[in-house]
Write a protein that holds these residues in place. Structure first.
Motif, PDB file in Angstrom:
ATOM      1  N   TYR A 191     -25.239  -7.708   1.484  1.00 28.62           N
ATOM      2  CA  TYR A 191     -24.265  -6.631   1.641  1.00 28.62           C
ATOM      3  C   TYR A 191     -22.979  -6.938   0.872  1.00 28.62           C
ATOM      4  CZ  TYR A 191     -21.452  -2.992   3.809  1.00 28.62           C
ATOM      5  OH  TYR A 191     -20.660  -1.900   4.015  1.00 28.62           O
ATOM      6  N   LYS A 192     -22.533  -8.191   0.944  1.00 25.97           N
ATOM      7  CA  LYS A 192     -21.319  -8.576   0.204  1.00 25.97           C
ATOM      8  C   LYS A 192     -21.534  -8.428  -1.300  1.00 25.97           C
ATOM      9  CE  LYS A 192     -18.832 -11.629   3.301  1.00 25.97           C
ATOM     10  NZ  LYS A 192     -18.235 -12.954   3.479  1.00 25.97           N
ATOM     11  N   ALA A 193     -22.718  -8.841  -1.774  1.00 21.86           N
ATOM     12  CA  ALA A 193     -23.021  -8.701  -3.194  1.00 21.86           C
ATOM     13  C   ALA A 193     -23.008  -7.227  -3.593  1.00 21.86           C
ATOM     14  CB  ALA A 193     -24.371  -9.334  -3.515  1.00 21.86           C
ATOM     15  N   TYR A 194     -23.527  -6.381  -2.721  1.00 22.70           N
ATOM     16  CA  TYR A 194     -23.567  -4.934  -2.964  1.00 22.70           C
ATOM     17  C   TYR A 194     -22.149  -4.367  -3.057  1.00 22.70           C
ATOM     18  CZ  TYR A 194     -24.091   0.024  -1.694  1.00 22.70           C
ATOM     19  OH  TYR A 194     -24.026   1.384  -1.648  1.00 22.70           O
ATOM     20  N   ILE A 195     -21.293  -4.772  -2.149  1.00 25.49           N
ATOM     21  CA  ILE A 195     -19.913  -4.272  -2.119  1.00 25.49           C
ATOM     22  C   ILE A 195     -19.131  -4.732  -3.354  1.00 25.49           C
ATOM     23  CG2 ILE A 195     -17.707  -4.394  -0.852  1.00 25.49           C
ATOM     24  CD1 ILE A 195     -19.818  -2.649   0.484  1.00 25.49           C
ATOM     25  N   LYS A 196     -19.384  -5.953  -3.833  1.00 24.14           N
ATOM     26  CA  LYS A 196     -18.637  -6.506  -4.965  1.00 24.14           C
ATOM     27  C   LYS A 196     -19.003  -5.854  -6.301  1.00 24.14           C
ATOM     28  CE  LYS A 196     -17.753 -11.035  -2.976  1.00 24.14           C
ATOM     29  NZ  LYS A 196     -18.016 -12.473  -3.068  1.00 24.14           N
ATOM     30  N   LEU A 197     -20.177  -5.227  -6.352  1.00 26.63           N
ATOM     31  CA  LEU A 197     -20.619  -4.617  -7.609  1.00 26.63           C
ATOM     32  C   LEU A 197     -19.794  -3.391  -7.954  1.00 26.63           C
ATOM     33  CD1 LEU A 197     -24.500  -4.767  -7.216  1.00 26.63           C
ATOM     34  CD2 LEU A 197     -23.095  -6.121  -8.763  1.00 26.63           C
ATOM     35  N   LYS A 204     -19.313   0.455  -9.141  1.00 24.65           N
ATOM     36  CA  LYS A 204     -20.014   1.671  -8.688  1.00 24.65           C
ATOM     37  C   LYS A 204     -21.238   1.986  -9.548  1.00 24.65           C
ATOM     38  CE  LYS A 204     -17.282   3.037  -5.338  1.00 24.65           C
ATOM     39  NZ  LYS A 204     -17.702   3.061  -3.974  1.00 24.65           N
ATOM     40  N   SER A 205     -21.161   1.727 -10.829  1.00 24.48           N
ATOM     41  CA  SER A 205     -22.274   2.049 -11.726  1.00 24.48           C
ATOM     42  C   SER A 205     -23.504   1.193 -11.437  1.00 24.48           C
ATOM     43  CB  SER A 205     -21.842   1.880 -13.186  1.00 24.48           C
ATOM     44  OG  SER A 205     -21.435   0.542 -13.408  1.00 24.48           O
ATOM     45  N   LYS A 206     -23.301  -0.033 -10.972  1.00 27.67           N
ATOM     46  CA  LYS A 206     -24.426  -0.930 -10.707  1.00 27.67           C
ATOM     47  C   LYS A 206     -24.860  -0.908  -9.246  1.00 27.67           C
ATOM     48  CE  LYS A 206     -23.359  -4.057 -14.467  1.00 27.67           C
ATOM     49  NZ  LYS A 206     -23.109  -5.441 -14.870  1.00 27.67           N
ATOM     50  N   GLN A 207     -24.021  -0.355  -8.391  1.00 32.67           N
ATOM     51  CA  GLN A 207     -24.331  -0.333  -6.961  1.00 32.67           C
ATOM     52  C   GLN A 207     -25.609   0.448  -6.653  1.00 32.67           C
ATOM     53  OE1 GLN A 207     -21.007   1.065  -4.663  1.00 32.67           O
ATOM     54  NE2 GLN A 207     -20.342  -1.009  -4.183  1.00 32.67           N
TER      55      GLN A 207
END
Length: 109
Positions: free
Chosen positions: A7-13, A15-18
């Motif tokens: 989840y943290k990795a997802y949040i740090k990305l 918007k284009s890569k999320q």
């Protein structure tokens, strides 16, 4: 909080890569968000679990369960006795009908 790192990795990305990351890890992200929401609802502002409170509640609920189960057993016994009484009454009614029928036949002869 098994999926916290994901989840943290997802949040740090960005918007284009999320979106791509989300598609790859949908289940983990949804599970994490669900757990986070559940804990927030049940903990409120507190960040810690009141384990002693939960243990007390579990003990209370176990006692209540045992009490209710004993009530169920008593009710089952009462139902069983009522069914026996019902069966006896039905047998008596059948015997009574047979006696009436036999008396009627005796009178007709």
């Amino acid at each position: 909080m098994k999926y916290k790192k994901t989840y943290k990795a997802y949040i740090k990305l960005k918007k284009s890569k999320q979106e791509d990351f989300y598609n790859e890890h949908t289940a983990e992200i949804i599970l994490f968000e669900s757990a986070k929401k559940y804990l927030k609802e049940h903990l409120g502002e507190s960040k810690t679990l009141a384990i002693s409170k939960w243990e007390t509640e579990v003990t209370t609920l176990k006692k209540e369960k045992k009490s209710l189960y004993n009530q169920i057993l008593e009710i089952r016994e009462e139902v069983e006795q009522a069914e026996k009484v019902k069966t006896c009454i039905e047998q008596l009614q059948e015997n009574s009908k047979e006696l009436k029928q036999s008396k009627n036949k005796d009178f007709q002869l």
